[in-house]
Design a protein around this motif. Structure first.
Motif, PDB file in Angstrom:
ATOM      1  N   UNK A   1      15.601  14.362  18.284  1.00 42.22           N
ATOM      2  CA  UNK A   1      16.661  14.359  18.747  1.00 42.22           C
ATOM      3  C   UNK A   1      17.652  13.188  18.371  1.00 42.22           C
ATOM      4  N   UNK A   2      19.018  13.143  18.382  1.00 36.90           N
ATOM      5  CA  UNK A   2      20.010  12.398  18.103  1.00 36.90           C
ATOM      6  C   UNK A   2      21.055  12.475  19.135  1.00 36.90           C
ATOM      7  N   UNK A   3      21.157  11.013  19.776  1.00 35.96           N
ATOM      8  CA  UNK A   3      22.369  11.096  20.951  1.00 35.96           C
ATOM      9  C   UNK A   3      23.498  10.212  20.439  1.00 35.96           C
TER      10      UNK A   3
ATOM     11  N   UNK B   1      26.874  25.695  10.053  1.00 42.70           N
ATOM     12  CA  UNK B   1      26.550  24.426   9.278  1.00 42.70           C
ATOM     13  C   UNK B   1      25.951  24.677   8.051  1.00 42.70           C
ATOM     14  N   UNK B   2      26.538  23.830   7.080  1.00 41.35           N
ATOM     15  CA  UNK B   2      25.869  23.961   5.710  1.00 41.35           C
ATOM     16  C   UNK B   2      24.683  23.166   5.918  1.00 41.35           C
ATOM     17  N   UNK B   3      23.411  23.751   5.458  1.00 36.62           N
ATOM     18  CA  UNK B   3      22.091  22.990   5.216  1.00 36.62           C
ATOM     19  C   UNK B   3      21.927  22.738   3.934  1.00 36.62           C
ATOM     20  N   UNK B   4      21.253  21.491   3.520  1.00 31.52           N
ATOM     21  CA  UNK B   4      21.117  21.301   2.111  1.00 31.52           C
ATOM     22  C   UNK B   4      19.889  22.419   1.525  1.00 31.52           C
TER      23      UNK B   4
ATOM     24  N   UNK C   1      20.020  22.908  18.554  1.00 32.53           N
ATOM     25  CA  UNK C   1      21.067  22.972  19.814  1.00 32.53           C
ATOM     26  C   UNK C   1      22.304  23.282  19.233  1.00 32.53           C
ATOM     27  N   UNK C   2      22.868  22.707  17.755  1.00 33.71           N
ATOM     28  CA  UNK C   2      24.173  22.803  17.402  1.00 33.71           C
ATOM     29  C   UNK C   2      24.113  23.461  16.005  1.00 33.71           C
ATOM     30  N   UNK C   3      24.443  24.939  15.725  1.00 32.95           N
ATOM     31  CA  UNK C   3      24.232  25.448  14.601  1.00 32.95           C
ATOM     32  C   UNK C   3      25.479  25.597  13.813  1.00 32.95           C
ATOM     33  N   UNK C   4      26.546  25.107  14.546  1.00 35.26           N
ATOM     34  CA  UNK C   4      27.896  25.088  13.787  1.00 35.26           C
ATOM     35  C   UNK C   4      28.121  23.668  13.263  1.00 35.26           C
TER      36      UNK C   4
ATOM     37  N   UNK D   1      19.663  18.456  18.780  1.00 35.17           N
ATOM     38  CA  UNK D   1      18.318  18.533  18.513  1.00 35.17           C
ATOM     39  C   UNK D   1      17.962  19.420  17.245  1.00 35.17           C
ATOM     40  N   UNK D   2      17.223  18.681  16.530  1.00 36.18           N
ATOM     41  CA  UNK D   2      16.627  19.501  15.204  1.00 36.18           C
ATOM     42  C   UNK D   2      15.479  19.999  15.273  1.00 36.18           C
TER      43      UNK D   2
END
Length: 465
Positions: free
Chosen positions: A342-344, A273-276, A288-291, A303-304
């Motif tokens: 967390x974001x659901x 993932x492209x982080x700012x 949790x999700x690095x892509x 999860x962040x």
């Protein structure tokens, strides 16, 4: 070239400073809810269009400072010297270079002067970029015309450093900048789209990115001048997020100029993932999700991790892509610990969605900075009800602590509560008796008459509406 874009969103102006109450003299407020007696009726007031309440991204970019690299005021004198260069020294490359290094006490200060002057005086040539006709990008031409594409920025910086006897390298490769889409992976046979520099200082190679240090392209394709410290001697772990060195399919070249102990592959670069730069500075990462692209069946929970625990406010935008239809009521954002939130998401249809996450670390900050963006490809809709529309973080607000609710309850009282019999009792500890009201809302309907009871010590407030 790939000038990066920056997004920010407005936040509620009614936010108040954080005051943490002591865990002493606790009072208790209890909230009871009783289900409505009448069937809910549809209310047009609860139908929100895609433009209402939308957190519109701002073209403004905060001035950022790379963590651990730049102390406040460290380069004030050399920066002022470079910014105030008189017109008569711009007649030639050598004359300008001689001026810029005057007063510099080290090679690092010389490099800093070159970076600052270029970032503040060279405009990105959008006409050349979009036409594909880049023209002459050598150093003398860039100074003469005052504009160029990324190769011109890199060539000018190289010329300055060589003239000062400093080792420097122009690096070409791929970037996750303007026009980047995680759904279109970069392939080895694709033409490289960007150029930057590495400079040898203090016995090691370090990155300098003059193009992105000068500004960025807006979504409309216009150059927005915005000096950015982040791209001066950028940490290689941060740089690899959106810069991948690549030349003639030479794997060794790529590995060498990542300046990493453990270089990554082009495939990894595509998937990550492209982080700012704001997220990188604040040490905020996906746990949790690095892509950047997520394929889901039904619900997904992201999860962040907030490593430093500095985030005060967070928000999100959830919308169908590319239509832009907003579906925030199918997302639920909450902070679950000091260092994690967390974001659901419950995608209601089998389409592609975009999720943009925002945050702030200062109470005085009136715009939330963009942190990261996910693409969610839904192959099976979630069988879940929507939440009441709310794009910000659920749970305790900063205001709650100021008026007397205990900060320690922030994670003890979960933001997501579930009732199995139509009733719910919620107990909150306070430092004093706080007159309170409760409002119930439905994701789709007007609840009509609802009954809530708030009690605190000997006093209670009955609210019927």
């Amino acid at each position: 070239m790939g000038c990066c874009t920056s997004n920010a969103v407005a936040i509620d102006d009614q936010r108040t400073p954080l005051i943490t109450p002591k865990d002493k003299g606790e009072n208790v407020s209890t909230v009871k809810t009783i289900p409505a007696q009448n069937k809910p009726k549809l209310s047009e007031d609860n139908i929100i269009t895609t433009t209402e309440r939308r957190r519109k991204p701002s073209a403004d970019r905060r001035k950022t400072v790379p963590t651990g690299e730049l102390k406040k005021g460290a380069y004030d004198l050399i920066d002022a010297h470079a910014i105030n260069a008189p017109k008569d020294v711009k007649t030639s490359l050598n004359c300008l270079a001689d001026y810029l290094i005057k007063g510099a006490k080290s090679d690092k200060e010389k490099v800093r002067a070159f970076f600052v002057w270029i970032a503040n005086n060279i405009k990105y040539d959008t006409d050349a970029y979009f036409s594909g006709n880049y023209g002459n990008t050598n150093a003398e031409s860039v100074i003469k015309h005052g504009k160029s594409v990324c190769s011109g920025y890199a060539n000018l910086f190289e010329a300055f450093c060589k003239g000062a006897g400093i080792q420097v390298q122009v690096i070409s490769g791929f970037s996750k900048g303007y026009g980047y889409s995680p759904e279109k992976p970069i392939t080895p046979n694709r033409r490289t789209d960007h150029a930057w520099n590495a400079v040898f200082l203090e016995n090691k190679w370090q990155f300098v990115e003059c193009t992105w240090g000068a500004g960025h392209l807006s979504n409309a394709g216009e150059f927005q001048k915005a000096f950015n410290n982040f791209y001066f001697l950028t940490n290689p772990r941060h740089f690899i997020v959106d810069h991948f060195p690549f030349e003639h399919n030479d794997e060794e070249f790529s590995k060498k100029w990542q300046l990493l102990k453990n270089p990554i592959s082009l495939d990894e670069f595509n998937r990550n993932i492209k982080l700012s730069n704001t997220a990188l500075e604040w040490d905020i990462h996906p746990k949790s999700h690095k892509h950047g692209v997520i394929e889901v069946k039904g619900s997904v929970e992201i999860i962040i991790e907030d490593v430093k625990g500095h985030l005060l406010d967070t928000s999100f935008e959830f919308y169908e892509y590319p239509s832009g239809k907003r579906v925030e009521e199918y997302g639920f954002l909450r902070k679950v610990s000091t260092h994690e939130f967390k974001i659901t998401f419950n995608p209601p249809k089998t389409v592609t969605y975009r999720v943009e996450l925002f945050g702030s670390i200062k109470e005085s900050q009136h715009k939330l900075d963009q942190l990261m963006t996910y693409t969610i490809k839904c192959t099976q809709a979630a069988n879940a009800s929507p939440y009441p529309r709310h794009t910000e973080q659920w749970g305790f607000s900063q205001r709650a602590y100021e008026i007397g609710f205990l900060k320690s309850d922030q994670f003890k009282v979960q933001a997501l509560q579930q009732s199995r019999n139509g009733q719910l009792e919620l107990t909150l500890r306070t430092t004093r008796n706080i007159p309170s009201m409760v409002q119930l809302s439905h994701a789709k309907y007007d609840l009509g008459k609802t009954f809530t009871l708030v009690t605190g010590g000997k006093d209670f407030l009955e609210d019927k509406h």
